[in-house]
Design an enzyme around this catalytic site. Structure first.
Site, short mmCIF file in Angstrom:
data_model
loop_
_atom_site.label_atom_id
_atom_site.label_comp_id
_atom_site.label_asym_id
_atom_site.label_seq_id
_atom_site.Cartn_x
_atom_site.Cartn_y
_atom_site.Cartn_z
N ASP A 465 -9.60 -36.21 -26.34
CA ASP A 465 -10.92 -36.25 -25.69
C ASP A 465 -10.91 -37.01 -24.37
O ASP A 465 -11.91 -37.62 -23.99
CB ASP A 465 -11.97 -36.88 -26.63
CG ASP A 465 -12.03 -36.21 -27.99
OD1 ASP A 465 -11.20 -35.32 -28.26
OD2 ASP A 465 -12.91 -36.56 -28.79
N HIS A 466 -9.79 -36.98 -23.65
CA HIS A 466 -9.72 -37.61 -22.33
C HIS A 466 -9.58 -36.50 -21.30
O HIS A 466 -8.47 -36.08 -20.97
CB HIS A 466 -8.51 -38.55 -22.23
CG HIS A 466 -8.51 -39.66 -23.24
ND1 HIS A 466 -7.41 -40.44 -23.50
CD2 HIS A 466 -9.50 -40.14 -24.05
CE1 HIS A 466 -7.71 -41.35 -24.43
NE2 HIS A 466 -8.97 -41.17 -24.77
N LEU A 467 -10.70 -36.02 -20.79
CA LEU A 467 -10.67 -34.84 -19.92
C LEU A 467 -10.37 -35.23 -18.48
O LEU A 467 -11.05 -36.07 -17.90
CB LEU A 467 -12.02 -34.12 -20.00
CG LEU A 467 -12.38 -33.63 -21.40
CD1 LEU A 467 -13.82 -33.14 -21.43
CD2 LEU A 467 -11.43 -32.54 -21.85
#
Lengths: 529, 185
Positions: A465-467
């Protein structure tokens, strides 16, 4: 006659990044409107939702999931077409996804930002660490970060790194017994354990209470000790910004001289509104930001909008140690092993971070025992025995930007407002796969050093979830979307406040860098208005 | 996408304008659906009492909460139409095998049809985990039903050492020390 605008600056998205930019601008006397697709929800409702949910491992579950503002886990919100199903847990409400982020606030180190120059792979950032450093200081104060001023965060066991012009706002909290025991035994073979700087302090900060170890940073801190973006929604409003909820931006209107003239948004009752401004900041995270640009046909002369998508795609290890280490006391994470954060190996494979997860493990422990038909008095005994020995390591890998890893507006699915949802094409390259072999060798060492019993040591690729990368930053208009100021090359009054600008991912959670860049955007715009 | 979530309605603008009032409160506020009102209303006290006794046999506990028993029973009935039959057959099989000490459960299960073992585990699992059904990855919807949080039996064996998440042991940095029981854990 002078042109009249609805605001000096309109910020699209009320997450940590957008709200910090909005607050800085409002504080400097600019008129600011913030648009948020979702609603404001008080913390107590989210906490009650969590407590009464049967899906406690689903971090989006306690949050509003309206047909016009769905969470990312709503079916068809993301359609995956690549090798890996990218499903980051993104939220739509005032405050955004930092409602559930565990608040790790690392800085990039200088070499992370010169990956191409130093190691011949990926891309460099168009700015250097020294340019970002003063904004890191401001971001750390805004979020209330507690951290160690003495660790070598590059993981090489040297002096304090990266350079700091000011100490951390708050000293580090005490190490958990769990962290101490695993560090004492595993570091014996040269593994460097680094304390994690964190926007969740052990002392009160900015109206937030001290952390008291409720062990629920994800999916919601019940007492608001952990920073979340709603803090700066409140600060921005108090400084004079106007926050409009139930307002989904769906079109950026081009005006004269290459400027953006207006944003159009739609509410849940179907009403459309047009707002004009001198400057626009799109702060709608690494998937929705490129979607809005593509839907509006703006900022994409390079054809790079929605390309180069990166997560810190990861894997995990779970084992039972030979002694009680008692995870679940204190915050849900505190740091990890950084030996593979930097070095010449980055020519060959990606950097690696191993983090210790410190969540109360009873659900997983009990589920596993019941799967093995262990019931009755033995079940109670084993729950205590195994919960005390449960070790969970979460590993992330550095990704490289590739044009074929894309996010696009869906051509098949629309939300209840008639706005396209998302299509993602994502795969993991050989640079990462080579690092997975290294990580597995580490896993074998960790298990040996703790005399452990493996539960799972090959989880396959996992979402982190680290875009990043999807509106990539660069020094040339031909191959990037924004310049080093986060200003779009094509429209000089359009800035992007999202970790999607980050061109070289490193292994650290990118939110602090995103907040630092957002504060810098506010300073740049404030000087021009 | 791999999950089994219900489809998002894709409304046209006209449908949206006309139909908004028909969207239930649950769509706006998920918490509105999760209340104690799920407790059974049209079932007999005796049926719940029978289920409570079976639950106490299966968990080896003497005084389980009758209110939670009603919620577990209703959730299992609602999620599996064969559950009532399986419950009856399970009691019969346990009686026939004279199963009173749950340390013998594995040996008992080896002689029983898979469905009865699964029914027993479903009951025990609901009491320990606090929900029924199976979580489907990150799906926004699945077949799970919430029973209880702080009443989940899985927290009892560790309650002196760790918290039930969202609750607190009191103050910052207490975690620097191990639990008082560490020498005997």
């Amino acid at each position: 006659m002078a042109t009249q605008f609805d605001a000096d600056v309109i910020v699209i998205g009320s997450g940590a990044l957008g709200n910090n930019a909005a607050f800085e601008l409002a504080q400097q006397g600019k008129s600011v409107i913030i648009l948020e697709a979702g609603e404001h929800v008080p913390r107590w409702k989210i906490v009650e939702n969590f407590r009464t949910s049967s899906r406690k491992g689903n971090f989006n579950d306690p949050y509003p999931n309206a047909p016009w503002a769905p969470t990312s886990y709503q079916e068809n919100y993301i359609e995956n077409t690549g090798d890996f199903d990218l499903f980051p847990g993104m939220l739509k409400l005032v405050g955004g996804t930092t409602w559930h982020w565990a608040a790790a606030t690392w800085r990039y180190i200088p070499s992370d930002m010169k990956l191409k120059t130093l190691y011949g792979v990926g891309r460099d950032w168009p700015i250097e660490y020294d340019e970002l450093e003063p904004y890191y200081v401001r971001a750390e104060k805004a979020l209330g970060v507690s951290g160690s001023d003495t660790d070598d965060q590059s993981g090489q066991g040297g002096d304090a790194w990266p350079p700091r012009s000011e100490p951390y706002p708050v000293s580090p909290e005490a190490d958990t017994y769990y962290f101490q025991r695993i560090r004492d035994r595993i570091s014996a073979e040269g593994y460097h354990f680094i304390h994690e700087p964190n926007a969740r302090t052990h002392k009160p900060w900015d109206g937030r209470p001290a952390c008291s170890g409720n062990n629920n940073c994800m999916p919601v801190c019940p007492i608001g000790a952990m920073y979340s973006g709603d803090v700066h929604a409140r600060h921005a409003e108090n400084a004079g910004a106007k926050l409009i909820t139930d307002a989904t931006a769906y079109h950026l209107e081009k005006g004269d001289n290459g400027k953006i003239a207006a944003v159009h948004y739609r509410s849940s009752n179907g009403d459309d509104t047009r707002l004009s401004a001198q400057y626009f900041i799109v702060a709608a995270h690494g998937l929705e930001t490129p979607k809005l640009l593509l839907l509006s046909d703006v900022a994409n002369s390079s054809d790079q909008v929605g390309r180069n998508l990166m997560d810190h795609t990861g894997m995990g290890l779970q084992f039972l140690a030979d002694e009680p280490v008692w995870p679940g006391r204190g915050p849900v994470q505190q740091g990890g092993i950084f030996n593979w954060r930097d070095g010449d190996f980055r020519r060959e494979h990606s950097a690696i971070k191993h983090a210790l997860t410190n969540m109360v493990p009873n659900t997983a422990v009990t589920q596993r025992l019941l799967d093995n038909l262990i019931v009755g008095p033995e079940l109670d005994d084993r729950i205590r025995h195994d919960a005390a020995r449960w070790v969970d390591i979460s590993t992330v890998f550095e990704m490289l930007p590739h044009a074929h890893n894309t996010v696009r507006p869906s051509t098949r699915y629309k939300d209840a407002l008639g706005i396209p949802m998302l299509t993602v094409n994502y795969s993991v390259d050989n640079y990462v796969k080579a690092a997975a072999d290294v990580a597995k060798r580490d896993y074998a060492n960790f298990v040996r050093l703790m005399n452990g019993q493996v539960i799972e040591d090959d989880t396959g690729w996992q979402n982190r979830d680290h875009l990043m990368g999807s509106v990539i930053m660069g020094d040339k208009a031909e191959d990037s979307v924004v310049n080093g100021e986060c200003r779009t090359w094509d429209h000089d009054n359009l800035f992007l406040a999202t970790t999607g600008v980050i061109p070289a991912s490193g292994v650290i959670n990118p939110t602090l860098a995103g907040v630092a860049l957002s504060i810098r955007i506010a300073d740049i715009i404030a000087k021009e208005i | 996408m791999k999950n089994n979530a219900v489809k998002t309605p894709c409304l046209s603008r006209r449908e949206l304008l006309g139909g908004m009032a028909a969207v239930s409160a649950a769509a706006f506020f998920p918490w509105a659906t999760r209340t104690w009102a799920d407790s059974p209303d049209a079932t007999s006290e005796q049926a719940i009492q029978d289920f409570l006794m079976l639950s106490e046999r299966l968990t080896g506990r003497e005084a389980l909460d009758a209110r939670i028993a009603g919620r577990v029973w209703q959730a299992l009935l609602d999620s599996d139409e064969r559950f009532a039959d399986h419950q009856r057959l399970l009691v019969q099989a346990m009686d026939d095998a004279n199963l009173t000490d749950m340390r013998s459960f594995k040996a008992f299960a080896a002689t029983q049809p898979e469905a009865l073992t699964q029914a027993a585990i479903a009951i025990i699992s609901a009491w320990y985990l606090g929900f029924t059904g199976s979580v489907e990855g990150h799906s926004a919807t699945d077949n799970t039903r919430f029973i209880t949080y702080t009443g989940a039996l899985m927290f009892e064996p560790t309650i002196d050492a760790t918290v039930i998440p969202t609750y607190s042991r009191g103050h910052s940095d207490y975690w620097v020390d191990p639990p008082a029981s560490i020498a005997t854990d």
